[in-house]
Write a protein that holds these residues in place. Structure first.
Motif, PDB file in Angstrom:
ATOM      1  N   PRO A  28     -19.938  55.821  21.922  1.00  0.00           N
ATOM      2  CA  PRO A  28     -21.248  55.818  21.267  1.00  0.00           C
ATOM      3  C   PRO A  28     -21.132  55.460  19.785  1.00  0.00           C
ATOM      4  O   PRO A  28     -20.223  55.927  19.088  1.00  0.00           O
ATOM      5  N   GLY A  29     -22.050  54.598  19.335  1.00  0.00           N
ATOM      6  CA  GLY A  29     -22.065  54.187  17.941  1.00  0.00           C
ATOM      7  C   GLY A  29     -21.254  52.945  17.642  1.00  0.00           C
ATOM      8  O   GLY A  29     -21.383  52.364  16.561  1.00  0.00           O
ATOM      9  N   ARG A  31     -20.320  49.154  17.567  1.00  0.00           N
ATOM     10  CA  ARG A  31     -21.093  47.911  17.604  1.00  0.00           C
ATOM     11  C   ARG A  31     -20.498  46.953  18.625  1.00  0.00           C
ATOM     12  O   ARG A  31     -19.264  46.794  18.686  1.00  0.00           O
ATOM     13  N   VAL A  70     -25.547  48.268  19.557  1.00  0.00           N
ATOM     14  CA  VAL A  70     -24.679  49.418  19.339  1.00  0.00           C
ATOM     15  C   VAL A  70     -24.706  50.280  20.591  1.00  0.00           C
ATOM     16  O   VAL A  70     -25.778  50.491  21.183  1.00  0.00           O
ATOM     17  N   SER A  72     -25.306  53.148  22.803  1.00  0.00           N
ATOM     18  CA  SER A  72     -26.258  54.237  22.590  1.00  0.00           C
ATOM     19  C   SER A  72     -25.561  55.593  22.646  1.00  0.00           C
ATOM     20  O   SER A  72     -24.541  55.763  23.320  1.00  0.00           O
ATOM     21  N   SER A  73     -26.125  56.545  21.946  1.00  0.00           N
ATOM     22  CA  SER A  73     -25.572  57.896  21.918  1.00  0.00           C
ATOM     23  C   SER A  73     -26.159  58.737  23.038  1.00  0.00           C
ATOM     24  O   SER A  73     -27.311  58.550  23.444  1.00  0.00           O
ATOM     25  N   THR A  75     -27.515  62.246  23.739  1.00  0.00           N
ATOM     26  CA  THR A  75     -28.035  63.384  23.000  1.00  0.00           C
ATOM     27  C   THR A  75     -28.555  64.429  23.970  1.00  0.00           C
ATOM     28  O   THR A  75     -28.745  64.144  25.165  1.00  0.00           O
TER      29      THR A  75
END
Length: 226
Positions: A28-29, A31, A70, A72-73, A75
């Motif tokens: 995650p995060g 690029r 990017v 995706s995270s 959550t």
């Protein structure tokens, strides 16, 4: 990497990148650079751009102006939203299977459930390979159920969820033998409920396992953020 029909080139690129995201090779995060991917795979930037749009629709990447794609995270909110819908969709699929087929006609479902159990019994460790094998076998049951229900809208919706839910399943199973053990128990319950034609028990098994896996994913996210 060589890409071949029947999938379009963009779809094949999306599957390749999606696998790397699901298995956390791309975290995650991070690029996802169009030019680098195009060079690595010897494909056009246009094909990569289209693949990234596919991954965006599958909630595996976010695309930002001037920054690009990017990973995706995951959550708390996104995991809860995902499981809220996915659990209900699986319950709907199970209910429709039992509405259309008598318990003595579900031999195909039971054989695929046993295949999952055999995969789990053959495992001797946790880790990426073990998690992937269990996830693939589990989705084999779901895909077989599509053919019994013959509802293209439900099938398409569940398939669109598959990359995102595979990502959370991988997170839940990669490092925890307990998760794999619970998966084995779930498929045993699933097979017994299908064999008896007990819709209430079938949905209860799906809901209980879905909630267990949700909590396991949330706990992992909390540990990683600590």
């Amino acid at each position: 990497m060589t890409f071949q029909a029947p999938e379009s080139l963009s779809e094949q690129i999306a599957q390749h990148l999606g696998h790397r995201i699901v298995t956390r090779e791309l975290e995650p995060g991070v690029r996802v650079q169009e030019l680098k991917v195009a060079g690595d795979l010897n494909v056009s930037r246009g094909a990569v751009r289209e693949a990234l749009l596919i991954l965006k629709r599958r909630h595996l990447v976010d695309i930002f102006p001037r920054r690009g794609a990017v990973v995706s995270s995951l959550t708390v909110a996104s995991v809860n939203n995902l499981y809220d819908v996915y659990i209900n969709l699986l319950c709907m699929l199970a209910r429709k299977v039992l509405e259309r087929w008598a318990s003595d006609e579900l031999g195909g479902v039971l054989s695929r459930v046993r295949e999952v159990e055999a995969v789990i019994q053959a495992l001797n460790s946790t880790g990426p390979d073990a998690a992937e094998r269990v996830i693939d076998a589990g989705f084999g049951v779901v895909r077989y159920a599509y053919g019994l229900v013959e509802n293209p809208f439900l099938e398409e919706t569940l398939e669109n969820f598959r990359p995102a839910i595979s990502r959370t399943c991988f997170l839940a199973l990669e490092n925890f033998q307990e998760g794999i053990d619970e998966t084995a128990v779930f498929f045993q319950r699933l097979g017994a409920a299908a064999q008896s034609g007990d819709a209430k028990c079938l949905q209860s098994a799906i809901q209980a396992f879905g909630e267990y896996q949700r909590q396991q994913v949330l706990s992992t996210l909390m540990e990683e953020s600590a």
